[in-house]
Design an enzyme around this catalytic site. Structure first.
Site, PDB file in Angstrom:
ATOM      1  N   HIS A   1       0.843  -1.194   0.000  1.00 11.11           N
ATOM      2  CA  HIS A   1       0.000   0.000   0.000  1.00 11.11           C
ATOM      3  C   HIS A   1       0.877   1.243   0.000  1.00 11.11           C
ATOM      4  O   HIS A   1       2.083   1.187   0.256  1.00 11.11           O
ATOM      5  CB  HIS A   1      -0.974   0.005   1.187  1.00 11.11           C
ATOM      6  CG  HIS A   1      -0.318   0.080   2.544  1.00 11.11           C
ATOM      7  ND1 HIS A   1      -1.017   0.317   3.697  1.00 11.11           N
ATOM      8  CD2 HIS A   1       0.972  -0.061   2.939  1.00 11.11           C
ATOM      9  CE1 HIS A   1      -0.212   0.321   4.731  1.00 11.11           C
ATOM     10  NE2 HIS A   1       1.008   0.101   4.287  1.00 11.11           N
TER      11      HIS A   1
ATOM     12  N   CYS B   1       6.263   6.162   4.138  1.00  8.83           N
ATOM     13  CA  CYS B   1       5.072   5.413   3.696  1.00  8.83           C
ATOM     14  C   CYS B   1       4.361   6.098   2.526  1.00  8.83           C
ATOM     15  O   CYS B   1       3.471   5.493   1.914  1.00  8.83           O
ATOM     16  CB  CYS B   1       4.093   5.242   4.853  1.00  8.83           C
ATOM     17  SG  CYS B   1       4.738   4.252   6.207  1.00  8.83           S
TER      18      CYS B   1
ATOM     19  N   HIS C   1       4.903   0.242  -0.382  1.00  9.68           N
ATOM     20  CA  HIS C   1       5.699  -0.732   0.369  1.00  9.68           C
ATOM     21  C   HIS C   1       4.750  -1.829   0.824  1.00  9.68           C
ATOM     22  O   HIS C   1       3.530  -1.713   0.733  1.00  9.68           O
ATOM     23  CB  HIS C   1       6.382  -0.071   1.572  1.00  9.68           C
ATOM     24  CG  HIS C   1       5.419   0.502   2.563  1.00  9.68           C
ATOM     25  ND1 HIS C   1       4.761   1.692   2.346  1.00  9.68           N
ATOM     26  CD2 HIS C   1       4.961   0.017   3.751  1.00  9.68           C
ATOM     27  CE1 HIS C   1       3.955   1.938   3.372  1.00  9.68           C
ATOM     28  NE2 HIS C   1       4.055   0.939   4.241  1.00  9.68           N
TER      29      HIS C   1
ATOM     30  N   HIS D   1       3.622  -5.405   3.475  1.00  9.71           N
ATOM     31  CA  HIS D   1       3.622  -6.016   4.806  1.00  9.71           C
ATOM     32  C   HIS D   1       3.127  -7.451   4.712  1.00  9.71           C
ATOM     33  O   HIS D   1       2.345  -7.798   3.822  1.00  9.71           O
ATOM     34  CB  HIS D   1       2.694  -5.260   5.766  1.00  9.71           C
ATOM     35  CG  HIS D   1       3.073  -3.833   5.996  1.00  9.71           C
ATOM     36  ND1 HIS D   1       4.114  -3.461   6.816  1.00  9.71           N
ATOM     37  CD2 HIS D   1       2.540  -2.680   5.507  1.00  9.71           C
ATOM     38  CE1 HIS D   1       4.204  -2.142   6.832  1.00  9.71           C
ATOM     39  NE2 HIS D   1       3.266  -1.642   6.049  1.00  9.71           N
TER      40      HIS D   1
ATOM     41  N   ASP E   1      -4.978 -10.651  -0.534  1.00  9.40           N
ATOM     42  CA  ASP E   1      -3.647 -11.246  -0.610  1.00  9.40           C
ATOM     43  C   ASP E   1      -2.957 -10.937  -1.940  1.00  9.40           C
ATOM     44  O   ASP E   1      -3.555 -11.056  -3.014  1.00  9.40           O
ATOM     45  CB  ASP E   1      -3.759 -12.754  -0.419  1.00  9.40           C
ATOM     46  CG  ASP E   1      -2.400 -13.397  -0.168  1.00  9.40           C
ATOM     47  OD1 ASP E   1      -1.548 -12.748   0.465  1.00  9.40           O
ATOM     48  OD2 ASP E   1      -2.205 -14.543  -0.600  1.00  9.40           O
TER      49      ASP E   1
ATOM     50  N   GLU F   1      -0.003  -5.213  11.504  1.00 10.87           N
ATOM     51  CA  GLU F   1       0.784  -4.800  10.349  1.00 10.87           C
ATOM     52  C   GLU F   1       2.251  -5.195  10.522  1.00 10.87           C
ATOM     53  O   GLU F   1       2.919  -5.600   9.572  1.00 10.87           O
ATOM     54  CB  GLU F   1       0.669  -3.289  10.171  1.00 10.87           C
ATOM     55  CG  GLU F   1       1.430  -2.745   8.977  1.00 10.87           C
ATOM     56  CD  GLU F   1       1.309  -1.239   8.859  1.00 10.87           C
ATOM     57  OE1 GLU F   1       0.396  -0.786   8.149  1.00 10.87           O
ATOM     58  OE2 GLU F   1       2.126  -0.522   9.492  1.00 10.87           O
TER      59      GLU F   1
END
Length: 270
Positions: free
Chosen positions: A148, A167, A173, A175, A213, A260
């Site tokens: 995101h 961010c 980036h 997670h 996903d 996260e």
């Protein structure tokens, strides 16, 4: 001054989901591989939480005495046992995670000032019981990976970087998110469950995991075209996606927790 303390204990035991009043075919349809003879086992982890006033010795309860009670009333009886035959309560109601937690509460409440029994069947499945008749909570844990970018669409890159720091970088980036979904319901007096576990996993997979996903959230999830995909907003959206499907299973969504990273997580209650 009132305080809550928690003591951890462990036991290893086997059990089988099998109802003698229905056929083998019906048992297999209802319980799947959990109906196989002679059963299967788990390394259970038990957390017993106690509430009370802090006494003159600085304790709610003497933990040495708590340890002795847990051993005497629970772990010495359940460790290396076949649960279905160990306690009479499990002949009436199957030894599911949520029902084991309930029965442990009932066996300890005369000895300790309980506030919660939490029982892990394994790291991705656990139950909480707080003495409310047949009501229990069941939590399942799963995961997904996604990328995101945190940036407000009406701000410049410089303004976004000032708010979101790294961010806000244009390529985003990623997670490895860990998701915990807690449902609340009444323990079935015969089967011992508050919800069909396989159906619950399917709901989470269909409505969240398959959707989230390996996506770039800002671009692949329509909801996040305008809503910034912070952990908080993701948690709220996941809660809203799951509420009705879980209700249709006969349970109530209680909480969604989205982790996260080891440093950040968000929770939303239903």
């Amino acid at each position: 001054m009132e305080c809550i303390i928690t003591r951890r204990a462990n036991f290893s035991a086997s059990h089988r989901y099998w109802l003698p009043e229905i056929s083998e075919t019906e048992n297999i349809e209802k319980f799947g591989t959990s109906s196989r003879f002679p059963g299967h086992g788990h390394n259970y982890v038990l957390f017993v939480s106690l509430i009370g006033e802090i006494n003159e010795y600085g304790m709610v309860q003497n933990l040495s005495k708590v340890k002795k009670i847990l051993h005497q009333e629970v772990t010495s009886q359940l460790d290396n046992s076949y649960l279905n035959h160990t306690w009479s309560e499990f002949t009436q109601t199957l030894p599911t995670t949520e029902n084991i937690a309930r029965v442990i509460w009932n066996r300890l409440i005369g000895h300790l000032p309980l506030v919660n029994i939490q029982l892990f069947e394994h790291p991705e499945l656990w139950a909480d019981y707080q003495g409310k008749s047949m009501e229990a909570h069941l939590t399942v844990s799963t995961h997904f990976s996604a990328a995101h970018r945190l940036a407000h669409p009406h701000l410049t890159d410089a303004e976004n970087y000032e708010i979101y720091g790294k961010c806000a970088r244009p390529h985003g980036h990623g997670h490895n998110y860990h998701l915990e979904v807690t449902v609340k319901g009444e323990i079935d007096p015969r089967i011992g469950t508050i919800v069909d576990l396989e159906a619950l996993h399917k709901v989470i997979d269909d409505h969240v995991i398959q959707l989230f996903d390996h996506t770039f959230l800002n671009k692949d999830i329509p909801y996040f075209a305008e809503v910034i995909p912070t952990t908080e907003n993701m948690t709220i959206h996941i809660r809203d996606l799951l509420k009705l499907p879980i209700q249709e299973l006969g349970a109530h969504l209680y909480k969604v927790k989205l982790i996260e990273s080891p440093n950040n997580y968000s929770e939303a209650y239903s």
